[in-house]
Design a protein around this motif. Sequence first.
Motif, PDB file in Angstrom:
ATOM      1  N   LEU A 186       0.829  -1.203   0.000  1.00  0.00           N
ATOM      2  CA  LEU A 186       0.000   0.000   0.000  1.00  0.00           C
ATOM      3  C   LEU A 186       0.866   1.257   0.000  1.00  0.00           C
ATOM      4  N   MET A 189       2.253   1.718  -3.568  1.00  0.00           N
ATOM      5  CA  MET A 189       1.252   2.233  -4.503  1.00  0.00           C
ATOM      6  C   MET A 189       1.025   3.721  -4.297  1.00  0.00           C
ATOM      7  N   TYR A 199      -1.092  12.225  -7.947  1.00  0.00           N
ATOM      8  CA  TYR A 199      -1.490  12.934  -6.739  1.00  0.00           C
ATOM      9  C   TYR A 199      -0.388  13.907  -6.344  1.00  0.00           C
ATOM     10  N   MET A 208      -4.635   9.787   1.418  1.00  0.00           N
ATOM     11  CA  MET A 208      -4.692   8.528   0.671  1.00  0.00           C
ATOM     12  C   MET A 208      -3.991   7.379   1.384  1.00  0.00           C
ATOM     13  N   VAL A 211      -5.671   6.446   4.743  1.00  0.00           N
ATOM     14  CA  VAL A 211      -6.936   5.722   4.552  1.00  0.00           C
ATOM     15  C   VAL A 211      -6.666   4.272   4.163  1.00  0.00           C
ATOM     16  N   SER A 212      -5.713   4.089   3.246  1.00  0.00           N
ATOM     17  CA  SER A 212      -5.351   2.736   2.823  1.00  0.00           C
ATOM     18  C   SER A 212      -4.932   1.889   4.016  1.00  0.00           C
ATOM     19  N   LEU A 215      -7.665   1.106   6.412  1.00  0.00           N
ATOM     20  CA  LEU A 215      -8.546   0.097   5.826  1.00  0.00           C
ATOM     21  C   LEU A 215      -7.912  -1.291   5.919  1.00  0.00           C
TER      22      LEU A 215
END
Lengths: 222, 222
Positions: A186, A189, A199, A208, A211-212, A215
Amino acid sequence: MTSKPSKSARSATSARRGKPAVAPKTSRAARRAGTREQVRVAALELFSSVGFDETTTQAIAQRAGVAAGTVFLYASDKADLLFLVMHDRLEHAVARSFETLGEGPLIDRLMHVFRGVFAMYDESPKMGAAFVRALPGATGPNAARVNVLTFAFLERLGALVADAQARGEVASDLQPLACAQNIFGLYFMALLGWLTGHYTLDTALEPMLRVSLELQIRGFRT
Amino acid sequence: MTSKPSKSARSATSARRGKPAVAPKTSRAARRAGTREQVRVAALELFSSVGFDETTTQAIAQRAGVAAGTVFLYASDKADLLFLVMHDRLEHAVARSFETLGEGPLIDRLMHVFRGVFAMYDESPKMGAAFVRALPGATGPNAARVNVLTFAFLERLGALVADAQARGEVASDLQPLACAQNIFGLYFMALLGWLTGHYTLDTALEPMLRVSLELQIRGFRT
DNA sequence: CTCATATACTGAGCATACTCAGTGAGTGCA
DNA sequence: TGCACTCACTGAGTATGCTCAGTATATGAG
């Protein structure tokens, strides 16, 4: 060749480690290390100021004070020169990030580490972009050294997970290294998304990537 | 292809700059589409048999029956030729995977989709490796088309998550597209690990990617 | 010391990705 | 139809990443 005019050109820095034609007789190992360092610094300066694609290997050789072919004694190809440059920067950034690591929930500690690494890339985003573009599947000695660094980074992430496990924040039946692999994926990426221009630094890191990771830690389940 | 005679006539006869003496009278648009297709097929054949790095753009032009410069009318650079080739294959593989999708838990449906895509790459792993290596940050018209495909793929993954949400398998407060982004990241890392030679197809797909996805769906929590 | 060997380095040369001014066939307007 | 224009295409030319036979020098043995 005939006479040897190129020698004197190199000795711009010879005040420190003399290399005049007659006297000093520095050892081969020291000479080699010095040349390698000159190439590394020349590549760093040009890549970070002009850009990777815009820099010719000729220009690097010239700035390092060596012949065109010499740079390829220290890197298998142009991309490997980039890895030669980035290795030290990466190593330093990761070391610093883990040194300044505080206590707290896993997500905060991860974000602290990644913030440090992102900051290093942010010093020269164009060079960073070329780096992540060239990294997958790269061969060559300096690429191998970067891979070693990456694997060590993965293990340190695993140690953070193991810590969280010991504090009861992470389920005890999970393998820390497997968790670290997902975390790293993650992170990578997000890095890719930022450096390839999809971005900005802020959106990639703070909304981003966070949040990844949240999650991932939380999972999808009801 | 039909216009074979025009090629042999051009290179063999004396006409110098002249196009075929017998006017084919095809429309410009049709001619252009035909040339593009010839370039695409020539690149596909050479990339998949010889390999990307080993194929010269000259060889592609020759096999397509066009001049060296013509291939760059249909791709901005050599990597973009690879995207020209891979676009159709990717599109087809994804379509097939979703057509043959059954019912079941999210993890199984995801694995079905990814298995189909991996199988496509497995038809020519060397070309696949060059593709994933060139993909990050690629510019050029065909790269853009591939990016569109990728984004559509992401949305279809999001639809799978939404399905699972509707069945109560996934928490209802999650954004399907955010979940899909994490899933895609893990998929891409597995693909990278396989194609760059760190894993074999079987280990990358079945133990590794499945474990990653299960770990994502489950989460880290106690 | 002398000599043989190993090796860091050189730089002209090569392969090839990509460019661009030129060419002529298709297109549309009168 | 005739004509001006567009544009797909050409291919010799250019830039540059990389090679490799040759050279000078540090090293180590006798």
